[in-house]
Design an enzyme around this catalytic site. Structure first.
Site, mmCIF file in Angstrom:
data_model
loop_
_atom_site.group_PDB
_atom_site.id
_atom_site.type_symbol
_atom_site.label_atom_id
_atom_site.label_comp_id
_atom_site.label_asym_id
_atom_site.label_seq_id
_atom_site.Cartn_x
_atom_site.Cartn_y
_atom_site.Cartn_z
ATOM 1 N N GLY A 31 -2.648 1.617 2.635
ATOM 2 C CA GLY A 31 -1.566 1.921 3.575
ATOM 3 C C GLY A 31 -0.190 1.913 2.936
ATOM 4 C CG HIS A 37 -1.096 6.714 -0.549
ATOM 5 N ND1 HIS A 37 0.052 5.992 -0.353
ATOM 6 C CD2 HIS A 37 -1.993 5.850 -1.107
ATOM 7 C CE1 HIS A 37 -0.132 4.751 -0.756
ATOM 8 N NE2 HIS A 37 -1.356 4.631 -1.226
#
Ligand code: AMP
Length: 282
Positions: A31, A37
């Site tokens: 996260g 990402h």
């Protein structure tokens, strides 16, 4: 985007897609998502019918409880980023018991020695934790392809070993490092840095780039001493290790051999935040 908070709800959806012959791309994350990402997710998107992104701050891979506690957790902002993809993404935010049904402990893995180099030396038990959580995810999700950043190059090599050792029917795909305009490798931990620290942290990429440039004319010892000397000048960045290693064995370079690939790896502390980076040298 479809968000799942437990494996019971997710399993039937995955089975249905499998029956339809869909390929599944898997992007595991902890996260605090950033462009690095997202680049993995974009690649997974291009190469698969469906994509599953997991967000899970895995307790067993942290050797430092402060690092675990302070790890940025901003799931709502993450979900906004994930909702912007053209194709629908499956997002899985697992319960601890989905991943650790028998309690929060690591299995021990023998990755042939690469687990004892660099990160393995400085973060006791880290790769057992990584191996444990990923084995669990691979078993639960049965992805076709799984995407990992070269930012964590040693981890990428560990995952390839894990897949081979456990004979997992998944392709492990390495993706390039995504950097800030300053050259600083994007990292969730950068969110913990103050402006002045962020600016100074850009020195990592400058050092690695010079090492790449001088590789072949200066030897590993000279390059290491130079990096150590440069970082001693900084009041903000403290070196943990710098190493030039063989990409496959991750053992420190002895002499340059023609058919081998080498990388320079660095780990530092900026205040209490630990950062890593690496660069391909040849
Ligand atoms: P993390 O959330 O830090 O566990 O990272 C999840 C995945 O994203 C890992 O495979 C990382 O290697 C990858 N990743 C993290 N930062 C970057 C980056 N700057 N560029 C490319 N991949 C990254």
């Amino acid at each position: 985007m479809q968000v799942f908070n437990n494996i019971q709800d997710l399993k039937p959806i995955l089975s249905q897609k499998k029956e339809q012959g869909h390929t599944l791309g898997f992007v595991p994350t902890m996260g605090a998502l950033h462009q690095g990402h997202l680049s993995l997710i974009q690649q997974a998107h291009k190469e698969n019918d469906d994509v599953i992104v997991t967000i899970f701050v895995n307790p067993t891979q942290f050797d430092n409880s402060l690092d675990f506690e302070k790890y940025p957790r901003i799931v709502e902002a993450d979900l906004i980023l994930l909702s912007n993809f053209e194709k629908k993404i499956l997002v899985y935010l697992p319960q601890l018991k989905d991943i650790y049904p028998n309690g929060i402990t690591s299995k021990h893995f023998d990755f042939g020695g690469i687990e004892n180099e660099m990160e393995g030396k400085f973060r006791t038990g880290h790769f057992d934790g990584v191996g444990t959580v990923l084995k669990s995810f691979f078993d639960l999700l049965q992805p076709t392809n799984a995407y990992f950043g070269e930012k964590d190059f040693q981890q990428l090599q560990i995952v390839k070993k894990l897949a081979a050792l456990e004979k997992l029917p998944v392709n492990i795909i390495g993706c390039p490092i995504f950097r800030e305009p300053s050259g600083l490798a994007m990292s969730s931990r950068n969110k913990r840095l103050r402006d002045e620290q962020l600016q100074e942290a850009a020195i990592l990429f400058k050092l690695l780039s010079t090492v790449k440039n001088d590789f072949g004319t200066k030897n590993a010892k000279e390059l290491t001493q130079w990096v150590e000397k440069e970082l001693k000048k900084s009041k903000i960045v403290t070196l943990e290790y710098f190493e030039i290693a063989d990409e496959n064995t991750l053992k420190p370079i002895v002499n340059i051999e023609k058919n081998k690939k080498y990388r320079a790896f660095i780990a530092v502390f900026v205040g209490e935040v630990r950062l890593i980076d690496n660069i391909a040298l040849n």
